[in-house]
Design an enzyme around this catalytic site. Structure first.
Site: not given
Ligand code: PBG
Length: 326
Positions: A315, A250, A197, A235
């Protein structure tokens, strides 16, 4: 004579369909939804035209519509009232709080809707940070934050969440949360880690929606530098070792290279978050008559899939499902 004519494989719709490499269906989509207190409320989010903050009754209606269109996973983001935001973010693990009530309501109405819950303190923190802030130094305190995140994750699992999504970027949180969930009997709750992220300007409209922008400073001591990609693999290594079930990248569209690298690197399913700013850009252009809404949505989501994304948080989920169903 010309031996090779790639255009032959594009000559009509049937041929093109036969050789299509990438498929997109509503099954691949997760719809992020914003939740507020009250009843009968659908408050528009100005920087995200077409998106709303739903009171729980309206949230359930929206979830039912999504489910009937084939979108069978929602990710809930509660907009917490200002008076409940504190430095210790204790509202984040309130079993009667907005988040827990929203999860329970969706699971009660639609038991086979998969509900994903967000783990991070920013919606509940008076400082607007994902972790606990040291009053004197301003440091985001990693290990103290883990304790709160684990309580939040447990509260969400107890409310019925199927997927726990830590979006906070504290070190060690996946393992810490896994241990607490297992010790409390939630071995079956998945963890979809926000693995890579980035500290991104594309989150602006989301922070408008939740009124969750940091009061001071930025998130660069915990979210990743957008100039880096090898760090994403580090990560990922840690999240895999700590027991993550899926890895997320993201933002999405400007980070397809990271998605591609993670997909090559790991055997875990890869998710991507097509974030608020990416949505806002498309809608701004569409509302100016500059882009074709439906075509751009399908091309965008297909690009995610082509890059190696298994699951897309977007979305556009509802609109995409409608377009795909035609
Ligand atoms: C914070 C969080 C953010 C988003 C999801 N969870 C924003 C941030 O880190 O400030 C952004 C999602 C979006 O922009 O759509 N835990």
């Amino acid at each position: 004579m010309m031996l090779h004519r790639p255009r032959r494989n594009r000559s009509n719709e049937v041929i093109r369909g036969m050789i299509k490499e990438t498929h997109l269906t509503p099954e691949h989509l997760i719809a992020p939804l914003f939740v507020i207190e009250g009843t009968n409320q659908m408050v528009p989010i100005h920087s995200m035209p077409g998106q709303f903050r739903f009171s729980i009754d309206e949230l359930v209606k929206e979830a039912k519509e999504l489910h009937s269109l084939g979108v069978k996973c929602v990710s809930l983001f509660p907009a917490i009232e200002d008076k409940l935001k504190t430095p210790d973010a204790k509202e984040s693990f309130n079993p009667d709080g907005l988040n827990a009530r929203a999860i329970r309501a969706v699971k009660e109405a639609l038991p086979d809707m998969v509900v994903m819950a967000d783990v991070a303190l920013d919606p509940y923190s008076s400082d607007g940070h994902d972790g606990i802030v040291d009053k004197k130094t301003g440091e985001i305190l990693n290990d103290q934050t883990l304790e709160v995140l684990a309580k939040q994750a447990l509260c969400e699992a107890q409310a019925g969440a199927d997927i726990i999504g830590p979006s906070d970027m504290m070190d060690g949180r996946v393992g810490f949360i896994r241990e607490v969930l297992d010790s409390e009997g939630f071995q079956n709750a998945l963890i979809m880690s926000y693995t890579a992220k980035y500290a991104s300007a594309y989150y602006g409209p989301f922070r408008d929606a939740l009124d969750s922008a940091p009061k001071k400073g930025d998130k660069k001591t915990y979210q990743m530098d957008f100039a880096n990609s090898t760090e994403a693999l580090r990560e990922a290594e840690l999240d895999i070792a700590e027991g993550a079930d899926m890895l997320m990248v993201k933002p999405g569209l400007p980070y397809l290279d990271i998605i591609y690298r993670l997909k090559e690197f790991s055997t875990l399913p890869i998710a991507a978050y097509n974030v608020s700013g990416e949505y806002a850009m498309v809608k701004a252009a569409v509302n100016n008559g500059w882009l074709d809404n439906d075509k751009v949505i399908i091309e965008t989501l297909t690009a995610f899939r082509r890059a190696g994304t298994d699951v897309i948080l977007t979305y556009f989920a509802k609109e995409a499902a409608k377009i795909l169903g035609r």
